[in-house]
Design an enzyme around this catalytic site. Structure first.
Site, short mmCIF file in Angstrom:
data_model
loop_
_atom_site.label_atom_id
_atom_site.label_comp_id
_atom_site.label_asym_id
_atom_site.label_seq_id
_atom_site.Cartn_x
_atom_site.Cartn_y
_atom_site.Cartn_z
CD GLU A 1 -2.90 1.04 2.53
OE1 GLU A 1 -2.56 0.39 3.57
OE2 GLU A 1 -3.95 1.73 2.22
CB SER B 1 -3.00 9.82 9.53
OG SER B 1 -2.16 9.61 10.33
CD GLU C 1 -1.63 13.83 12.19
OE1 GLU C 1 -2.16 13.08 11.59
OE2 GLU C 1 -1.71 15.19 12.50
C1 LIG Z 1 -10.14 7.63 1.28
C2 LIG Z 1 -9.84 6.72 1.88
C3 LIG Z 1 -10.10 5.36 1.51
C4 LIG Z 1 -9.78 4.26 2.54
N1 LIG Z 1 -9.90 2.96 1.99
C5 LIG Z 1 -9.68 1.93 3.09
C6 LIG Z 1 -9.78 0.61 2.53
O1 LIG Z 1 -10.07 0.26 1.29
N2 LIG Z 1 -9.81 -0.30 3.44
C7 LIG Z 1 -9.49 -0.17 4.83
O2 LIG Z 1 -9.17 -1.12 5.70
N3 LIG Z 1 -9.22 1.12 5.26
C8 LIG Z 1 -9.52 2.15 4.43
N4 LIG Z 1 -9.61 3.54 4.87
C9 LIG Z 1 -9.16 3.80 6.16
C10 LIG Z 1 -7.96 4.11 6.61
O3 LIG Z 1 -6.89 3.40 6.54
C11 LIG Z 1 -7.82 4.73 8.04
O4 LIG Z 1 -8.68 6.05 7.89
C12 LIG Z 1 -6.61 5.37 8.41
O5 LIG Z 1 -5.57 4.14 8.60
C13 LIG Z 1 -6.68 6.08 9.84
O6 LIG Z 1 -7.47 5.56 10.96
P1 LIG Z 1 -8.62 6.20 11.47
O7 LIG Z 1 -9.58 6.70 10.52
O8 LIG Z 1 -9.19 5.16 12.45
O9 LIG Z 1 -7.87 7.31 12.35
P2 LIG Z 1 -7.34 7.12 13.75
O10 LIG Z 1 -6.32 6.27 13.58
O11 LIG Z 1 -8.22 7.01 14.82
O12 LIG Z 1 -6.50 8.70 13.59
C14 LIG Z 1 -7.12 9.92 14.31
C15 LIG Z 1 -6.19 10.94 14.23
O13 LIG Z 1 -5.02 10.64 15.33
C16 LIG Z 1 -3.84 10.62 14.60
N5 LIG Z 1 -3.18 9.45 15.36
C17 LIG Z 1 -3.57 8.24 15.72
N6 LIG Z 1 -2.49 7.55 16.01
C18 LIG Z 1 -1.29 8.33 16.29
C19 LIG Z 1 -0.01 8.27 16.94
N7 LIG Z 1 0.34 7.08 17.10
N8 LIG Z 1 0.68 9.31 16.68
C20 LIG Z 1 0.61 10.60 16.18
N9 LIG Z 1 -1.13 10.99 15.91
C21 LIG Z 1 -1.94 9.74 15.62
C22 LIG Z 1 -4.05 10.61 13.23
O14 LIG Z 1 -3.18 10.91 12.45
C23 LIG Z 1 -5.52 11.06 12.90
O15 LIG Z 1 -5.20 12.40 12.90
C24 LIG Z 1 -9.58 4.49 3.89
C25 LIG Z 1 -9.66 5.85 4.31
C26 LIG Z 1 -9.71 6.80 3.37
C27 LIG Z 1 -9.51 8.28 3.88
#
Ligand SMILES: Cc1cc2nc3c(=O)[nH]c(=O)nc-3n(C[C@H](O)[C@H](O)[C@H](O)COP(=O)(O)OP(=O)(O)OC[C@H]3O[C@@H](n4cnc5c(N)ncnc54)[C@H](O)[C@@H]3O)c2cc1C
Length: 415
Positions: A248, A374, A376
């Site tokens: 990925e 993301s 971060e």
């Molecule tokens: C367009 C799009 C397509 C996607 N397609 C898929 C898909 O096909 N299959 C799939 O499984 N997923 C998919 N995703 C999901 C994507 O992998 C997750 O949204 C991503 O991994 C972030 O997880 P979260 O949304 O749970 O945010 P969280 O992990 O909850 O993060 C929330 C915030 O906290 C910050 N954060 C979290 N941990 C830390 C850390 N350790 N240090 C500093 N900051 C931190 C993050 O940067 C973010 O700003 C997709 C997302 C998008 C936007």
């Protein structure tokens, strides 16, 4: 390094361009495939294009010949992508399957699996999705809660995934589940591939700010998966997931959208209150900033190409490309909106500059800063693995998963 094509590369480039000229039209502006053809017809046409691309040997340029690939070096894939970017072709339908799911199946599947699934995925006959993220597990993927329980030769899966791109049109999916909650979070995971038409799978589409609906919530209720569809050993799903995620990281660096060139063209054509936008000192300063960033990205990409052409695997510095490109796209789109003033509210591609590419980019660019890691998380990767800074604090790494606080316990439990 000299970036001109070698003799063999030039021959391949000419072949790729020739095939694209005969099978696709040149890209004009930023029209999207589903924008032009709609969802149902768009998917049908995309499958048809993919079948022809696979038959011509351009769908899996670096894969082994026995699985329908050409067995060429990764630099040939770069050349193909450069050429294909000039044409109006379907994007997004097959990227997750061919870029992430099938490479994982190739690494962990049996010979029979590869013969059965790879050709159909390559030809676009069957499309794959990635069922990883959950409501409480994204960046911290190993915190996932979807359960798998084995009985005889069958596993039963219960739980929920979210943000699953393309689940509504996919035939197969790869999924990582928790098979043992009694061990630390990375150790109790098991990975499968499954039929998306299995009884007990419910796909609910998520409506996005752009009006589109590309990803989904996916619910699993007593979904039966044969043990033969397990990839990797029981409890070793984390290692298998890393294979998917490494692929990925290579795939998502390529965030597409309007860039410096398009903004420059817009600034030249726009009249502000006190003259042409391109003469405005503040506009010129911002343009200069983005020019510098674009050049920096270009040379970073050249580093990746150098590694590829020498047969090396690009390292974690590849994360820099995605980090800078995604936030630049959002900045460029937002600045273009300022320049367009009230015109920014016009979403109709027939009248908006660049077929409303800046408007569209403003709506999807925040997603690019999250998908595939993301900002971060990418900064953490760069800090730890490129700059050698101390690692992020991970206090839950050795604690059995079912002893981790969930926030649902009474306040007393946290004392
Ligand atoms: C367009 C799009 C397509 C996607 N397609 C898929 C898909 O096909 N299959 C799939 O499984 N997923 C998919 N995703 C999901 C994507 O992998 C997750 O949204 C991503 O991994 C972030 O997880 P979260 O949304 O749970 O945010 P969280 O992990 O909850 O993060 C929330 C915030 O906290 C910050 N954060 C979290 N941990 C830390 C850390 N350790 N240090 C500093 N900051 C931190 C993050 O940067 C973010 O700003 C997709 C997302 C998008 C936007």
């Amino acid at each position: 390094m000299d970036f001109s094509d070698t003799k063999e590369e030039a021959v391949f480039r000419a072949e790729a361009r020739g095939w694209l000229e005969a099978n696709a039209e040149r890209r004009q502006g930023f029209e999207t495939w589903t924008g032009r053809y709609g969802e149902t017809d768009g998917l049908k046409r995309a499958k048809d294009f993919q079948a022809r691309k696979a038959a011509a040997g351009f769908a899996a340029i670096t894969w082994p010949v026995e699985y329908g690939g050409r067995g060429l070096a990764p630099i040939s894939q770069v050349i193909w992508s450069q050429e294909e970017a000039r044409f109006f072709v379907p994007r997004g339908f097959f990227e997750i399957g061919l870029g992430m799911c099938i490479p994982t199946l190739m690494a962990y599947g049996t010979e029979a699996d590869k013969k059965r699934y790879v050709p159909k995925a390559l030809a676009g006959e069957e499309i794959w999705c990635q069922l990883f993220s959950e409501p409480a597990a994204g960046s911290d993927l190993a915190g996932l809660r979807t359960r798998s329980v084995k009985s005889g030769d069958t596993w039963t899966i219960n739980g929920q995934k979210i943000w699953t791109s393309g689940a509504h049109f996919c035939d197969w999916g790869v999924i990582v589940t928790r098979s043992d909650p009694k061990v630390p979070k990375h150790k109790g995971l098991t990975y499968f591939f499954l039929d998306m038409h299995s009884p007990g799978i419910e796909v609910r589409r998520i409506k996005q700010i752009s009006g589109g609906s590309n990803f989904n919530e996916v619910y699993f209720t007593d979904v039966q998966v044969p043990d033969a569809q397990r990839l990797g050993r029981v409890g070793e799903g984390w290692g298998v997931s890393i294979t998917t995620l490494m692929n990925e990281r290579l795939a998502v660096g390529d965030v597409r959208g309007p860039d410096f060139e398009e903004l420059f063209t817009l600034a030249k054509s726009l009249e502000l209150e006190d003259g042409p936008a391109i003469r405005d000192a503040a506009v010129r300063e911002r343009l200069a900033d983005w020019y510098v960033k674009s050049q920096g990205l270009k040379y970073t990409r050249f580093r990746t190409m150098t590694a590829l052409s020498r047969g090396q695997t690009p390292g974690p510095e590849n994360s820099i490309g995605k980090l800078v490109t995604a936030s630049k796209l959002q900045d460029v789109a937002s600045f273009a909106m300022d320049l367009l003033d009230m015109g920014g509210a016009v979403l109709d591609p027939a009248v908006a500059p660049l077929r409303a590419a800046f408007q569209e980019a403003l709506l999807y660019s925040p997603g690019s800063r999250i998908a595939g890691g993301s900002d971060e998380i990418l900064r953490n990767i760069i800090a730890e693995r490129v700059l050698g800074l101390p690692a992020d604090v991970r206090v839950d790494k050795e604690v059995p998963f079912d002893e981790l606080p969930t926030g649902r316990e009474s306040p007393r439990a946290h004392r």
